[in-house]
Design a protein around this motif. Sequence first.
Motif, PDB file in Angstrom:
ATOM      1  N   ARG A 523      10.734  19.934  30.296  1.00 43.52           N
ATOM      2  CA  ARG A 523       9.636  19.892  29.323  1.00 43.52           C
ATOM      3  C   ARG A 523       9.274  18.451  28.969  1.00 43.52           C
ATOM      4  NH1 ARG A 523      12.189  24.773  27.644  1.00 43.52           N
ATOM      5  NH2 ARG A 523      13.715  23.709  26.337  1.00 43.52           N
ATOM      6  N   ILE A 524      10.283  17.592  28.877  1.00 45.34           N
ATOM      7  CA  ILE A 524      10.010  16.177  28.619  1.00 45.34           C
ATOM      8  C   ILE A 524       9.235  15.568  29.786  1.00 45.34           C
ATOM      9  CG2 ILE A 524      11.095  13.905  28.454  1.00 45.34           C
ATOM     10  CD1 ILE A 524      11.316  15.233  25.846  1.00 45.34           C
ATOM     11  N   PHE A 525       9.656  15.844  31.009  1.00 44.12           N
ATOM     12  CA  PHE A 525       8.984  15.286  32.180  1.00 44.12           C
ATOM     13  C   PHE A 525       7.546  15.797  32.290  1.00 44.12           C
ATOM     14  CE2 PHE A 525      13.444  15.137  34.223  1.00 44.12           C
ATOM     15  CZ  PHE A 525      13.710  13.948  33.562  1.00 44.12           C
ATOM     16  N   ALA A 526       7.350  17.074  31.962  1.00 41.40           N
ATOM     17  CA  ALA A 526       5.985  17.612  31.995  1.00 41.40           C
ATOM     18  C   ALA A 526       5.114  16.930  30.955  1.00 41.40           C
ATOM     19  CB  ALA A 526       6.013  19.125  31.754  1.00 41.40           C
ATOM     20  N   SER A 527       5.682  16.661  29.783  1.00 40.21           N
ATOM     21  CA  SER A 527       4.933  15.962  28.739  1.00 40.21           C
ATOM     22  C   SER A 527       4.618  14.529  29.162  1.00 40.21           C
ATOM     23  CB  SER A 527       5.727  15.964  27.432  1.00 40.21           C
ATOM     24  OG  SER A 527       5.075  15.226  26.428  1.00 40.21           O
ATOM     25  N   ALA A 528       5.533  13.904  29.914  1.00 43.95           N
ATOM     26  CA  ALA A 528       5.321  12.527  30.360  1.00 43.95           C
ATOM     27  C   ALA A 528       4.383  12.444  31.549  1.00 43.95           C
ATOM     28  CB  ALA A 528       6.662  11.886  30.715  1.00 43.95           C
ATOM     29  N   GLY A 529       4.211  13.543  32.267  1.00 43.25           N
ATOM     30  CA  GLY A 529       3.325  13.537  33.419  1.00 43.25           C
ATOM     31  C   GLY A 529       3.890  12.816  34.619  1.00 43.25           C
ATOM     32  N   VAL A 530       5.209  12.830  34.794  1.00 44.44           N
ATOM     33  CA  VAL A 530       5.827  12.164  35.943  1.00 44.44           C
ATOM     34  C   VAL A 530       6.097  13.193  37.036  1.00 44.44           C
ATOM     35  CG1 VAL A 530       6.864  10.369  34.510  1.00 44.44           C
ATOM     36  CG2 VAL A 530       8.135  12.478  34.964  1.00 44.44           C
ATOM     37  N   PRO A 531       6.191  12.763  38.298  1.00 49.14           N
ATOM     38  CA  PRO A 531       6.459  13.716  39.376  1.00 49.14           C
ATOM     39  C   PRO A 531       7.852  14.323  39.260  1.00 49.14           C
ATOM     40  CG  PRO A 531       6.020  11.502  40.239  1.00 49.14           C
ATOM     41  CD  PRO A 531       5.988  11.399  38.775  1.00 49.14           C
ATOM     42  N   VAL A 532       7.937  15.609  39.516  1.00 51.95           N
ATOM     43  CA  VAL A 532       9.199  16.343  39.464  1.00 51.95           C
ATOM     44  C   VAL A 532       9.297  17.228  40.699  1.00 51.95           C
ATOM     45  CG1 VAL A 532       9.340  16.326  36.945  1.00 51.95           C
ATOM     46  CG2 VAL A 532       8.162  18.207  38.112  1.00 51.95           C
ATOM     47  N   PRO A 533      10.503  17.686  41.054  1.00 51.67           N
ATOM     48  CA  PRO A 533      10.633  18.577  42.209  1.00 51.67           C
ATOM     49  C   PRO A 533       9.963  19.923  41.933  1.00 51.67           C
ATOM     50  CG  PRO A 533      12.768  17.672  41.535  1.00 51.67           C
ATOM     51  CD  PRO A 533      11.808  17.357  40.451  1.00 51.67           C
ATOM     52  N   PRO A 534       9.496  20.610  42.954  1.00 46.52           N
ATOM     53  CA  PRO A 534       9.035  21.990  42.755  1.00 46.52           C
ATOM     54  C   PRO A 534      10.174  22.827  42.189  1.00 46.52           C
ATOM     55  CG  PRO A 534       8.430  21.190  44.940  1.00 46.52           C
ATOM     56  CD  PRO A 534       9.349  20.168  44.350  1.00 46.52           C
ATOM     57  N   GLY A 535       9.848  23.703  41.275  1.00 46.33           N
ATOM     58  CA  GLY A 535      10.903  24.512  40.683  1.00 46.33           C
ATOM     59  C   GLY A 535      10.405  25.366  39.550  1.00 46.33           C
ATOM     60  N   GLU A 536      11.345  25.981  38.868  1.00 45.57           N
ATOM     61  CA  GLU A 536      11.057  26.868  37.739  1.00 45.57           C
ATOM     62  C   GLU A 536      12.142  26.653  36.699  1.00 45.57           C
ATOM     63  OE1 GLU A 536       8.615  29.284  35.700  1.00 45.57           O
ATOM     64  OE2 GLU A 536       8.264  28.789  37.814  1.00 45.57           O
ATOM     65  N   GLN A 537      11.796  26.746  35.431  1.00 43.89           N
ATOM     66  CA  GLN A 537      12.740  26.509  34.353  1.00 43.89           C
ATOM     67  C   GLN A 537      12.857  27.744  33.473  1.00 43.89           C
ATOM     68  OE1 GLN A 537      10.221  23.332  33.021  1.00 43.89           O
ATOM     69  NE2 GLN A 537       9.819  24.311  31.055  1.00 43.89           N
ATOM     70  N   ASP A 538      13.831  27.693  32.542  1.00 45.86           N
ATOM     71  CA  ASP A 538      14.058  28.769  31.572  1.00 45.86           C
ATOM     72  C   ASP A 538      14.254  30.112  32.261  1.00 45.86           C
ATOM     73  OD1 ASP A 538      13.871  27.231  29.143  1.00 45.86           O
ATOM     74  OD2 ASP A 538      11.728  27.068  29.515  1.00 45.86           O
ATOM     75  N   ILE A 539      15.143  30.141  33.246  1.00 45.37           N
ATOM     76  CA  ILE A 539      15.490  31.390  33.926  1.00 45.37           C
ATOM     77  C   ILE A 539      16.609  32.069  33.136  1.00 45.37           C
ATOM     78  CG2 ILE A 539      16.275  32.433  36.069  1.00 45.37           C
ATOM     79  CD1 ILE A 539      13.608  31.052  36.363  1.00 45.37           C
ATOM     80  N   HIS A 540      16.397  33.340  32.762  1.00 49.39           N
ATOM     81  CA  HIS A 540      17.387  34.036  31.929  1.00 49.39           C
ATOM     82  C   HIS A 540      17.742  35.430  32.420  1.00 49.39           C
ATOM     83  CE1 HIS A 540      17.452  31.006  28.729  1.00 49.39           C
ATOM     84  NE2 HIS A 540      16.145  30.926  28.855  1.00 49.39           N
ATOM     85  N   SER A 541      17.168  35.884  33.508  1.00 47.90           N
ATOM     86  CA  SER A 541      17.480  37.226  34.002  1.00 47.90           C
ATOM     87  C   SER A 541      17.507  37.214  35.520  1.00 47.90           C
ATOM     88  CB  SER A 541      16.448  38.240  33.508  1.00 47.90           C
ATOM     89  OG  SER A 541      15.188  38.031  34.118  1.00 47.90           O
ATOM     90  N   ARG A 542      18.217  38.192  36.085  1.00 45.14           N
ATOM     91  CA  ARG A 542      18.315  38.298  37.539  1.00 45.14           C
ATOM     92  C   ARG A 542      16.950  38.539  38.163  1.00 45.14           C
ATOM     93  NH1 ARG A 542      22.777  40.223  40.897  1.00 45.14           N
ATOM     94  NH2 ARG A 542      23.924  40.552  38.956  1.00 45.14           N
ATOM     95  N   GLU A 543      16.149  39.393  37.531  1.00 44.79           N
ATOM     96  CA  GLU A 543      14.819  39.689  38.058  1.00 44.79           C
ATOM     97  C   GLU A 543      13.935  38.454  38.045  1.00 44.79           C
ATOM     98  OE1 GLU A 543      16.388  41.371  35.726  1.00 44.79           O
ATOM     99  OE2 GLU A 543      16.923  43.188  36.851  1.00 44.79           O
ATOM    100  N   GLN A 544      14.024  37.673  36.961  1.00 46.65           N
ATOM    101  CA  GLN A 544      13.238  36.449  36.867  1.00 46.65           C
ATOM    102  C   GLN A 544      13.678  35.446  37.933  1.00 46.65           C
ATOM    103  OE1 GLN A 544      13.673  34.430  33.124  1.00 46.65           O
ATOM    104  NE2 GLN A 544      11.935  33.057  33.455  1.00 46.65           N
ATOM    105  N   LEU A 545      14.977  35.360  38.178  1.00 46.91           N
ATOM    106  CA  LEU A 545      15.499  34.455  39.199  1.00 46.91           C
ATOM    107  C   LEU A 545      14.976  34.823  40.581  1.00 46.91           C
ATOM    108  CD1 LEU A 545      17.470  32.298  40.316  1.00 46.91           C
ATOM    109  CD2 LEU A 545      19.256  34.051  40.260  1.00 46.91           C
ATOM    110  N   LEU A 546      15.063  36.097  40.948  1.00 44.30           N
ATOM    111  CA  LEU A 546      14.619  36.529  42.276  1.00 44.30           C
ATOM    112  C   LEU A 546      13.118  36.373  42.435  1.00 44.30           C
ATOM    113  CD1 LEU A 546      16.831  39.730  42.686  1.00 44.30           C
ATOM    114  CD2 LEU A 546      17.212  37.459  43.669  1.00 44.30           C
TER     115      LEU A 546
END
Length: 936
Positions: A523-546
């Motif tokens: 969230r800090i990096f998104a606010s700063a607008g710097v390049p980040v790896p492709p990905g997903e955050q705040d994963i909390h369930s198996r279904e969300q992970l898959l």
Amino acid sequence: QQVEMDFKIMLDPENVENKAGLKHPNNETRLPLIAKKKSAPVCSQKTGKDPTASSPWPLPAFVSLGSPLPLLEEDTPKGALSLPGQRLILPAAQRALPAPPALPRAAPFPQFPRQHRKPALAIYGTYSSSKGNIAPLPSSNSVVSARKPRPEWRCPAQQLESEVHIPPQTQAPCLDWDSAVHQKAPGVLTLQQLHHSSWGSTVGFVEPTEKLPKDHSVPLATINSQKLAQITSDLDFKENPTKSDILSVMKNHPAVAKSPSRAGQSCRGQGGSTGTAAGGHWEGQQQQWAAGVSSPIPFSGQQQQWAAGVISSSWRSWSHLARLRGALREARRRHLENFCSRAKHLAANWNRIRTSRRTIIHIPSLGYSQHIREHIPDLALQQNLQMGRLCDILDANVDVIYICPLALSEELLQYYNKLLGLQAAVRSGNPEDMADLQDRFKILTPEAINSFPEHHMCLATVLKYSPRTMQRLQALLQGRVAYMVGGVPHLDDLAVADQLQVPLLGSEPAVAQLYSTKSGSKRIFASAGVPVPPGEQDIHSREQLLRALSQLVLDHPEVQRWLLKVDGERAGDGTAFCDVTAHLECYPWIQREQQGHGPAAWSDSQARELALVKISQELPGLLAQHVQPVNEKRFPTWEKFLQTFLTQGGVIEAFPSSGSVTNLTVDLLIEPTGELTLLASGEQLHAEGPLRSSGTTIPQRSVDPELLQALCLQIGEACKSKGVLGYFSVDFVAFTHPQTGEQQVWATDLDLCYSDQLALSQLLVYLTDGNVDCGSSILQAPLGAKESPSQRVQHEGTKPVSSDPAPSSPWCAVASSQLRHSSLSGISYSLLFHICKAHGIGFDLQEKQGTVFVLYEDQKRHSLGMITIGEDLQGVLLTFARNLFIIHQEISAPNMQGETNFKMAIRDIEAILGVTAENKLRLEEEQPWEADALTE
């Protein structure tokens, strides 16, 4: 099991199988029966339709605590139950809590209709689901008022909550229903001790079992007390226990379930009286069961007396708990308020303080949440890796007080006194100029370091419970300008700073915990607008992970390796990786379809949707078979890792698909005035795998310094906007794009604390009398000791004053604080130094290069730090690897190599240089001229 067998024998001594467990079968014991005296009823039976029927499990009244406490991330369950700012008011909170008996006369409890009861309090237990133990919720000690919170003073992003200790599960006794309602029963007393925190729920659960048939045709119900503890903790989540709940805790539940129900009778007091020993009056209707038991069974007088005593005791416990929680909440509110007040004062006077005489209190505490500290091996040692903080005395106006989590011997204290005394000799080039700086720094060890061996307390908490050390600190700070620098922020950092009445140069603990997680850093990096790896955050369930991973694999087919990072873990312990595309059976088909449709048509084609379905179907089995956790000792299986990942939450992140990948760390400081300063930069070494840092080369030389500085300034501004203050570090990964051939830099991690790299950099600057310029990625240091006496130090620690600056040269260093070798414990430090001196391992004061060791403790002696300084990076790397090779050879027997990461560190350096340190050493011994040529 022994207790369970004893109760079986007591309940049915005639049973031959039970007799077999006795040492003396002829000694039979019969459980005495409680005589039930007939007397006038005191509890009149009412119909289930009466809207004023009270709950069959009344609890004592509880005084509201006012506004609910905001929940800290370390005290709240992660996952779907813990959305930011969410407040859990559970169904059990709808139970009214009537006032306890206060006078020796009949005082009927007020009765409330069930449908009109207001939430009074929430009692948290352990939440379980079909997916396993999701997270330990706050225990029943955590009482949160459900009333509308009063407005109160807040700091930025203030999150304050009391720490909750959930007692470990212990083997509980077994007892029968008649024993369960008798206050003197041994099983009851044992059960009450083991589950005291949820004893109110247990009493409420056992009470309605009096409605069970008691005729001789029905066998006695034997309680499975482990099941009882689990059910009573879950009772907080339900309106009332059902018949199936009660039957589920019985060992002989099939026989009891088949027993016929019968009409109940009214309750009588002991001897026919209507009062109880507690002076109150038990009056209330027994609610009907939803599954067939329609009326209550009478209480005996002893049972009434015990129940009234339990309620009275529970009331006193709840009242005492309320007062304690109120006092704790008020203390923490005061600590937080004073922290912010002193931070404002520090900011207003920072420009004066930073240039005047001052004392810095360094507390290298790892204030992670409890469940993380429990998995840090040798926590005290890990908190003592930053001895380089002592080098703040390089500034002549600074005195340092270092709080050490380990007891150091006099020999070790003398070592640091000599090491810090080298600074004056380094400037002059004369070893005789070594100074005694014992009056400039103090190393204090709290007396409580061994008082809580099983609690895994951070250093700040240990210091808080060390009154003698706190008194000595107060005496040392008397009349001085001082401030405190911690490690990973914890609430007890605020408590210590408040007791010492000094400001804390650091972030508020709630802010640090929020943005130091993997998801928080994204969230800090998104606010700063710097390049980040492709990905997903705040994963909390198996279904969300898959779902997220399937989409990422489809959107980024060029990425071969995907990382899974647990939100709160440190040092790579909570990281796992999987080469998904290498094991995905449908991947060749996806590539063919993608090439056949073309980039434009592929995004909207049905084949893409089919590809997503295929990936999601393969992923569960693929992950279970091919995921590799970095810390295999802690996470031996995928399911073990997945449980922790989903409990704490986490992120999915792409690993660069490149043959040349470099990890960098940059240390920064947000000063109280808001000014942002770059302090150090380095490239990571990986002695224990590519995803765990074990050392650094200082300064970094892989990324354009201007680009790196620009990215850091953007991130620093974003951190400031979130309320971050003090020291923090940012991790980057730099690689060459396989298609374009251009360098790319991604921001990958954020740690809001003082880093090990920064402590090593401080020692490097101290020993070279230089400075690190992160803007140009150059470590500048004087070439030699050519100064005249008039240029020498006028005051200990001050830099020489000269009209002409001394000539300087770029230097570099290789440093590690994570070197381990089990054979080191077999030799003393003096013998180790003798071995190193014999092989030419040491530090040259005149040349300002060589090797210096950082010693942490002298009890186990299996870990140490090492820093090697020189003029060119290749030569320094070779020297560092050569040192490790020599030490390993000298302290290890041929058949006992010991547990070490020396070899992996050497191999990592070999990969960097393309030549082995062992070959280099052999060349030096056999043909020195070839070794020199190879170095050139």
